[in-house]
Design a protein around this motif. Sequence first.
Motif, PDB file in Angstrom:
ATOM      1  N   ARG A  64       0.823  -1.208   0.000  1.00 17.62           N
ATOM      2  CA  ARG A  64       0.000   0.000   0.000  1.00 17.62           C
ATOM      3  C   ARG A  64       0.859   1.261   0.000  1.00 17.62           C
ATOM      4  NH1 ARG A  64      -3.351  -2.961   3.705  1.00 17.62           N
ATOM      5  NH2 ARG A  64      -2.248  -1.962   5.440  1.00 17.62           N
ATOM      6  N   TRP A  74       3.930   1.607  -1.359  1.00 19.46           N
ATOM      7  CA  TRP A  74       4.493   1.812  -2.682  1.00 19.46           C
ATOM      8  C   TRP A  74       3.430   2.191  -3.702  1.00 19.46           C
ATOM      9  CZ3 TRP A  74       9.287   2.744  -3.697  1.00 19.46           C
ATOM     10  CH2 TRP A  74      10.281   2.250  -2.853  1.00 19.46           C
ATOM     11  N   GLN A  75       2.169   1.815  -3.465  1.00 18.24           N
ATOM     12  CA  GLN A  75       1.094   2.172  -4.385  1.00 18.24           C
ATOM     13  C   GLN A  75       0.476   3.524  -4.065  1.00 18.24           C
ATOM     14  OE1 GLN A  75      -1.611  -1.124  -4.096  1.00 18.24           O
ATOM     15  NE2 GLN A  75      -0.387  -2.452  -5.421  1.00 18.24           N
ATOM     16  N   SER A  76       1.022   4.233  -3.084  1.00 17.89           N
ATOM     17  CA  SER A  76       0.488   5.544  -2.710  1.00 17.89           C
ATOM     18  C   SER A  76       0.666   6.534  -3.855  1.00 17.89           C
ATOM     19  CB  SER A  76       1.207   6.059  -1.461  1.00 17.89           C
ATOM     20  OG  SER A  76       0.814   7.383  -1.166  1.00 17.89           O
ATOM     21  N   PRO A  77      -0.339   7.370  -4.114  1.00 17.94           N
ATOM     22  CA  PRO A  77      -0.210   8.366  -5.210  1.00 17.94           C
ATOM     23  C   PRO A  77       0.872   9.404  -4.952  1.00 17.94           C
ATOM     24  CG  PRO A  77      -2.200   8.758  -3.911  1.00 17.94           C
ATOM     25  CD  PRO A  77      -1.657   7.432  -3.468  1.00 17.94           C
ATOM     26  N   TRP A  78       1.330   9.534  -3.690  1.00 15.71           N
ATOM     27  CA  TRP A  78       2.362  10.515  -3.393  1.00 15.71           C
ATOM     28  C   TRP A  78       3.668  10.192  -4.093  1.00 15.71           C
ATOM     29  CZ3 TRP A  78       1.186  15.061  -1.620  1.00 15.71           C
ATOM     30  CH2 TRP A  78       0.034  15.219  -0.851  1.00 15.71           C
ATOM     31  N   TRP A  79       3.926   8.916  -4.374  1.00 15.52           N
ATOM     32  CA  TRP A  79       5.152   8.566  -5.095  1.00 15.52           C
ATOM     33  C   TRP A  79       5.117   9.112  -6.519  1.00 15.52           C
ATOM     34  CZ3 TRP A  79       9.271   7.164  -2.631  1.00 15.52           C
ATOM     35  CH2 TRP A  79       9.160   6.477  -1.411  1.00 15.52           C
ATOM     36  N   TYR A  80       3.930   9.182  -7.121  1.00 18.82           N
ATOM     37  CA  TYR A  80       3.814   9.725  -8.470  1.00 18.82           C
ATOM     38  C   TYR A  80       3.910  11.252  -8.462  1.00 18.82           C
ATOM     39  CZ  TYR A  80       2.103   5.028  -9.437  1.00 18.82           C
ATOM     40  OH  TYR A  80       1.989   3.674  -9.537  1.00 18.82           O
ATOM     41  N   LEU A  81       3.466  11.857  -7.365  1.00 19.81           N
ATOM     42  CA  LEU A  81       3.519  13.309  -7.268  1.00 19.81           C
ATOM     43  C   LEU A  81       4.871  13.822  -6.798  1.00 19.81           C
ATOM     44  CD1 LEU A  81       0.055  13.993  -5.586  1.00 19.81           C
ATOM     45  CD2 LEU A  81       0.656  14.329  -7.979  1.00 19.81           C
TER      46      LEU A  81
END
Length: 311
Positions: A26, A28-35
Amino acid sequence: MTTRVVPGTRTAVTAARATGRRTRRRLWQSPWWYLAPALILLITFTYVPVANMLFYSFHKWDGLDVTMDPAGLDNYVRVFTDERYWRVFVVSLYYFAASFAQIAIALYFAVVLSFNVRFKNLFKGILFFPYLLNGVAVGFVFLYLFQPDGTLDTMLRAFGLGEHTRYWLGDPDIANLSLAGTSVWRFTGLNFVLFLGAIQSIPGEIYEAADIDGANRWHQFRHIIAPGIRRIISLSFILAISGSLAVFEIPFIMTGGANGTGTFVIQAYQTAFQFRQIGLASAMAVVLLLIVLLLTWIQRRVLPDEEVTLS
């Protein structure tokens, strides 16, 4: 019946490992990594420089010494009380008027080319091409255009209008008009693309229904196109306000701010890098930022966004 997991047993260890794997998955799948990459770049190249600018504005510093002298509000008091720093805002009125001219021109061609017109793709490219050019290159091109006995004077003489030749960049009465015209030529393409994209996003069924009802092009513009692109028009006004106050590259390249063509940004540049008053120049930049934010807020209050439903 429920199964109780006894701590320390093999079942408890397996369950803990499974829970840990789910937690890490969960994370690593957080959208914060993309942002994160965009946020890092935004903070590094936008918010940190703005914070440094605010810090410099409360100090006296020449940009070279390792120490800064605290100045309090002296820099801001000087910006607000010295007439030299406010007189240049009169020059912004030329670019402000030019911004409305380029909005009107861009809107006209966007409406015309949104319908079936011969060679419309060619005209789209011609209108948008100036915006693709580098601002420095545009400045040098128009510098040769406006110079004495240059391209513009030669064309006027060829058409028998030689008595209308001027010192286009040397006469203070007309220099700002020449520079504002250059700005219109360069930035009309940006507004054109914004308007054209918004117009093409309107469903085609609405135009078909309007044709059946007997609406002409003016009625379609007034009742379909104008309401449908209202937000883009509002955005263009915001860009016109901020752009007219922050003009720099065209007058700097073509005149260097001479003959009454200096803008607020040019004066801030000269204050920082010619007179070595980094604190005062930072205060000028902060004041300009606050003025743009204030005018944008007023514009949004006067012309608020409204929900427009056309389908």
